[in-house]
Design a protein around this motif. Sequence first.
Motif, PDB file in Angstrom:
ATOM      1  N   ASP A 105      10.829 -20.287 -26.103  1.00 18.85           N
ATOM      2  CA  ASP A 105       9.441 -20.087 -25.685  1.00 18.85           C
ATOM      3  C   ASP A 105       9.242 -20.296 -24.188  1.00 18.85           C
ATOM      4  N   ASP A 106       9.949 -21.264 -23.617  1.00 21.91           N
ATOM      5  CA  ASP A 106       9.725 -21.553 -22.198  1.00 21.91           C
ATOM      6  C   ASP A 106      10.662 -20.777 -21.255  1.00 21.91           C
ATOM      7  N   GLY A 107      11.484 -19.897 -21.830  1.00 22.36           N
ATOM      8  CA  GLY A 107      12.328 -19.028 -21.014  1.00 22.36           C
ATOM      9  C   GLY A 107      13.658 -19.612 -20.585  1.00 22.36           C
ATOM     10  N   THR A 108      13.953 -20.837 -21.035  1.00 23.70           N
ATOM     11  CA  THR A 108      15.203 -21.482 -20.625  1.00 23.70           C
ATOM     12  C   THR A 108      16.424 -20.698 -21.070  1.00 23.70           C
ATOM     13  N   ILE A 109      16.424 -20.248 -22.309  1.00 21.38           N
ATOM     14  CA  ILE A 109      17.593 -19.534 -22.826  1.00 21.38           C
ATOM     15  C   ILE A 109      17.769 -18.197 -22.113  1.00 21.38           C
ATOM     16  N   ASN A 110      16.689 -17.507 -21.834  1.00 21.94           N
ATOM     17  CA  ASN A 110      16.799 -16.251 -21.081  1.00 21.94           C
ATOM     18  C   ASN A 110      17.401 -16.479 -19.699  1.00 21.94           C
ATOM     19  N   ARG A 111      17.059 -17.593 -19.085  1.00 20.77           N
ATOM     20  CA  ARG A 111      17.640 -17.908 -17.773  1.00 20.77           C
ATOM     21  C   ARG A 111      19.140 -18.141 -17.883  1.00 20.77           C
TER      22      ARG A 111
END
Length: 283
Positions: free
Chosen positions: A271-277
Amino acid sequence: MMNRRNAMAIRRNRWLAAAVAALLAFVFVALAGGCGMPSLTGGNGTLTVGVRADVMGFGYYNEKTHKYYGMEIDLANEMADRMGYSDVKFVTVTPDTRKEMLQNGQVDALVACYSISDHRKENVDFSPAYYTSTVQMMVENSSLITDINGLKGRYIGTRAGTDTAAILVKKLAEIGFSDGNPLQANDDNSDVQFDNFHLLQYPSYQELSDALESGAVGAIALDSAIAKTYLNDERSTLSDFSINPEEYGVATKKDSALSATVTTTIQNMLDDGTINRFIDKWD
């Protein structure tokens, strides 16, 4: 004189009571720490995570630095930190060993290119998917094979211990390449003859890659995430063939206390975009 002695006795008894209470608290915390509760050093101790050592960009062990690198390594470190663990211990797993190592307690969780499937959910719990891969078909350019029909009558290789063989056979039947019915097979299904192709399964990705290079197989089928490790200028993936999707999730022991916490943590990281980063960093 008696009043003085009584006062001393009272102070001594209070001191003994406080000492006993402190000792009992120490013992309780020590025992709790051994059962997965917070330890005396603070935090939740060490989380042992099973990871791959042979997949560039996901989980790769460098023999020179003696460290693991990749998106899944970053994910595991961040996950453990958010869950309150003070340390992470990485243990190498393979497609053949990972399920058993999780179930017998050698690792607490798997972050190891482990695709989510219904039959696996019968034995382990999965977090929400953190990465979506596809199964691709890789060939040597010198073979002059440019599409899936060029593999009719050929040998196709997969990695033993993965779901690739099963979903490959199903996909080839769906597109009319094969009827999907085995004509002959050995005891462990590592060598299976079908109507229009011959399936061979190899015990490691390196042996699978070697089989392609030597011409023992005309093509190898493997996850796109793993294919990156073995793709080079002399190889290509067939543009007209892929199997979607292969979703990777963090696996924990079935119905374990850890499962719910892992699920919540991974969802928050999505949800907070950490994995996409992390994905962008290693892509």
